[in-house]
Design an enzyme around this catalytic site. Structure first.
Site, PDB file in Angstrom:
ATOM      1  N   PHE A  60       3.577   8.311  10.408  1.00 39.35           N
ATOM      2  CA  PHE A  60       1.950   7.872  10.464  1.00 39.35           C
ATOM      3  C   PHE A  60       1.387   9.134  10.942  1.00 39.35           C
ATOM      4  O   PHE A  60       0.185   9.081  11.154  1.00 39.35           O
ATOM      5  CB  PHE A  60       1.888   6.671  11.416  1.00 39.35           C
ATOM      6  CG  PHE A  60       2.026   7.023  12.762  1.00 39.35           C
ATOM      7  CD1 PHE A  60       3.173   7.281  13.502  1.00 39.35           C
ATOM      8  CD2 PHE A  60       0.865   7.240  13.530  1.00 39.35           C
ATOM      9  CE1 PHE A  60       3.490   7.792  14.716  1.00 39.35           C
ATOM     10  CE2 PHE A  60       0.998   7.774  14.922  1.00 39.35           C
ATOM     11  CZ  PHE A  60       2.262   7.827  15.392  1.00 39.35           C
ATOM     12  N   LYS A  66       1.010  -1.246   0.084  1.00 43.44           N
ATOM     13  CA  LYS A  66       0.083   0.216   0.166  1.00 43.44           C
ATOM     14  C   LYS A  66       0.904   1.249   0.023  1.00 43.44           C
ATOM     15  O   LYS A  66       0.726   2.090  -0.880  1.00 43.44           O
ATOM     16  CB  LYS A  66      -0.812   0.015   1.076  1.00 43.44           C
ATOM     17  CG  LYS A  66      -2.044  -1.081   1.400  1.00 43.44           C
ATOM     18  CD  LYS A  66      -2.648  -1.344   2.380  1.00 43.44           C
ATOM     19  CE  LYS A  66      -1.889  -1.932   3.718  1.00 43.44           C
ATOM     20  NZ  LYS A  66      -1.696  -3.265   3.477  1.00 43.44           N
ATOM     21  N   ARG A  79      10.660  -0.225   9.297  1.00 44.75           N
ATOM     22  CA  ARG A  79      11.129  -0.760  10.622  1.00 44.75           C
ATOM     23  C   ARG A  79      12.648  -0.383  10.513  1.00 44.75           C
ATOM     24  O   ARG A  79      13.363  -0.760   9.505  1.00 44.75           O
ATOM     25  CB  ARG A  79      10.775  -2.223  10.604  1.00 44.75           C
ATOM     26  CG  ARG A  79       9.168  -2.423  10.907  1.00 44.75           C
ATOM     27  CD  ARG A  79       8.757  -1.739  12.355  1.00 44.75           C
ATOM     28  NE  ARG A  79       7.637  -1.763  12.706  1.00 44.75           N
ATOM     29  CZ  ARG A  79       6.677  -0.903  12.226  1.00 44.75           C
ATOM     30  NH1 ARG A  79       6.658   0.243  11.661  1.00 44.75           N
ATOM     31  NH2 ARG A  79       4.975  -1.093  12.657  1.00 44.75           N
ATOM     32  N   GLU A 135      15.114   1.956  18.237  1.00 49.48           N
ATOM     33  CA  GLU A 135      14.290   3.171  18.750  1.00 49.48           C
ATOM     34  C   GLU A 135      13.661   3.239  20.145  1.00 49.48           C
ATOM     35  O   GLU A 135      12.998   4.050  20.630  1.00 49.48           O
ATOM     36  CB  GLU A 135      13.485   3.421  17.441  1.00 49.48           C
ATOM     37  CG  GLU A 135      12.435   2.564  17.468  1.00 49.48           C
ATOM     38  CD  GLU A 135      11.372   2.747  16.140  1.00 49.48           C
ATOM     39  OE1 GLU A 135      11.957   3.171  15.258  1.00 49.48           O
ATOM     40  OE2 GLU A 135      10.044   2.791  16.424  1.00 49.48           O
ATOM     41  N   ASP A 188      13.160   7.463   9.652  1.00 48.70           N
ATOM     42  CA  ASP A 188      12.194   7.744  10.393  1.00 48.70           C
ATOM     43  C   ASP A 188      11.929   6.752  11.468  1.00 48.70           C
ATOM     44  O   ASP A 188      11.241   6.639  12.436  1.00 48.70           O
ATOM     45  CB  ASP A 188      10.802   7.689   9.741  1.00 48.70           C
ATOM     46  CG  ASP A 188       9.420   8.064  10.654  1.00 48.70           C
ATOM     47  OD1 ASP A 188       9.474   9.122  11.015  1.00 48.70           O
ATOM     48  OD2 ASP A 188       8.664   7.150  10.784  1.00 48.70           O
ATOM     49  N   HIS A 210       9.931   8.127  14.310  1.00 49.25           N
ATOM     50  CA  HIS A 210       8.790   7.166  13.818  1.00 49.25           C
ATOM     51  C   HIS A 210       7.404   8.265  13.773  1.00 49.25           C
ATOM     52  O   HIS A 210       6.280   7.810  14.565  1.00 49.25           O
ATOM     53  CB  HIS A 210       8.320   6.030  15.038  1.00 49.25           C
ATOM     54  CG  HIS A 210       7.838   4.883  14.415  1.00 49.25           C
ATOM     55  ND1 HIS A 210       8.389   3.659  14.494  1.00 49.25           N
ATOM     56  CD2 HIS A 210       6.974   4.762  13.317  1.00 49.25           C
ATOM     57  CE1 HIS A 210       7.748   2.685  13.899  1.00 49.25           C
ATOM     58  NE2 HIS A 210       6.723   3.462  13.278  1.00 49.25           N
ATOM     59  N   GLN A 211       7.650   9.135  13.011  1.00 51.45           N
ATOM     60  CA  GLN A 211       6.503  10.103  12.998  1.00 51.45           C
ATOM     61  C   GLN A 211       5.753   9.940  11.812  1.00 51.45           C
ATOM     62  O   GLN A 211       4.632  10.656  11.407  1.00 51.45           O
ATOM     63  CB  GLN A 211       7.212  11.519  12.892  1.00 51.45           C
ATOM     64  CG  GLN A 211       6.582  12.930  12.799  1.00 51.45           C
ATOM     65  CD  GLN A 211       7.545  13.977  12.374  1.00 51.45           C
ATOM     66  OE1 GLN A 211       8.635  13.943  12.969  1.00 51.45           O
ATOM     67  NE2 GLN A 211       6.984  14.941  12.018  1.00 51.45           N
TER      68      GLN A 211
END
Ligand code: NAI
Length: 345
Positions: free
Chosen positions: A295, A154, A231, A260, A255, A292-293
């Protein structure tokens, strides 16, 4: 009433989920701490746990949740590499949010790429200080550059569309290529060799762990830009750092980062960071790290909350399987219950 223990809560989570916390059908206890073996007892007397990417759901935690009477794990994310699905089988049902906004992640990948190639992060800091010099800000055009997209699911497909809009030459690799698509699939080796920019959009599995390593970096073009919004462990961070120090890797846009879990989502300004590798990467002028921003858009948060709540309600109220249920043997055995639209066990 369904009682949910919600781990790793942040302000934006609470804002999105609070409207469902009606204390009639659902009651949510929000905990700031992550779920792990030390905090698992907070889930006692709850029917479900709601968790995110850096909560730990290994054998020990799953057994403890089961002992404590928890029946389901509601992941408020797509990836599930942090859940031992095999251990959960027969004990706890696992449901996830397969897609909440692939646009959010694909757009973030392009935002990182443009920031890096056009030195926006540097320019922003300079002009804040009324420094209007252009020295050191020379970038390069994306038009006509070759971008290699690993994973054409996706997010990967939307990223491909965005890159096509920029007039880039898109090549891609996927273990399961889409048949009869107009995507220009190549081997992974070819992708490493031909790409000016490589963007990772595949899941973390035993096979994809450290797919960016010393050997693959050696195959790449000098000056390659590596983007990872998938990831952290897809990239061997030490090999990446060495590639940057050798001037082989031109830039990295990260990201996500393998370790992390210890630092991301928290404010450590004013603290001494113990992770030397992360600190060294961040110190590089050609590395951009976001925590990890990718989203994090209003649209994605609304979708995450509504799908997670609907997963929880349908699990406890319906007898049928959910398309969002995860099982380690999904579709793989003749006895797969999902094929019969029944719960996995
Ligand atoms: P998806 O499941 O739609 O697509 C993943 C693609 O990877 C599939 O086409 C699959 O065939 C392919 N793939 C599987 N194994 C592969 C391998 N060994 N080599 C190459 N390709 C392989 O997933 P989606 O929604 O596109 O998400 C991709 C990844 O993005 C997720 O796995 C997740 O880790 C990450 N993600 C990151 C977020 C963030 O905030 N940074 C948010 C959401 C997802």
């Amino acid at each position: 009433m369904i009682k949910v223990a919600f781990f790793d809560t942040h302000v934006y989570d609470k804002n999105a989920f609070e409207k469902y916390n009606d204390n009639t059908e659902i009651s949510i206890d929000f905990y700031e701490t992550k779920l792990n073996k030390n905090t698992v007892d907070l889930a006692r007397n709850h029917d479900a746990v709601c968790v995110f990417v850096n909560d730990t759901l290994d054998k020990e935690v799953i057994d403890k949740l089961y002992e404590n009477g928890v029946k389901m794990i509601a992941l408020r994310c797509a990836g599930y590499n942090n859940v031992d699905l095999k251990r959960a089988f027969g004990k706890l049902h696992v449901l996830h949010v397969p897609a909440y906004s692939p646009y959010a992640v694909a757009e973030h990948a392009m935002a990182l790429l443009l920031t890096s190639t056009r030195r926006i992060h540097k320019a922003y800091i300079r002009t804040k200080d009324f420094n209007f010099s252009l020295d050191g800000l020379t970038g390069f055009n994306l038009h006509s550059k070759t971008v290699g997209v690993v994973g054409t699911g996706k997010i990967g497909r939307i990223f491909i569309d965005i890159c096509n809009g920029f007039g880039m030459n898109v090549i891609a690799y996927d273990k399961y290529p889409i048949p009869n698509s107009d995507i220009n699939y190549v081997s992974l080796d070819e992708l490493f060799k031909e790409s000016d920019i490589i963007s990772l959009h595949c899941p973390l599995t035993d096979e994809t762990k450290h797919m960016i390593n010393e050997e693959s970096i050696n195959k790449m073009k000098k000056g390659v830009v590596i983007i990872n919004t998938s990831r952290g462990a897809l990239v061997d961070a030490l090999a990446l750092l060495n590639g940057i120090k050798d001037r082989k890797v031109g830039a990295a846009c990260l990201d996500v980062y393998e370790e992390e879990g210890d630092v991301f989502f928290k404010d450590y300004s004013g603290h001494i960071i113990d992770d030397d590798l992360l600190a060294r990467l961040i110190s590089m002028p050609n590395v951009i790290v976001t925590s990890h921003q990718a989203f994090l858009t209003n649209e994605a948060l609304d979708n995450i909350a509504s799908t997670t709540i609907s997963n929880i309600k349908s699990f406890f109220n319906d007898n049928k399987s959910s398309v969002n249920e995860l099982c380690y043997r999904c579709g793989k055995t003749d006895t797969c219950m999902k094929k019969r639209q029944e719960k996995c066990f």
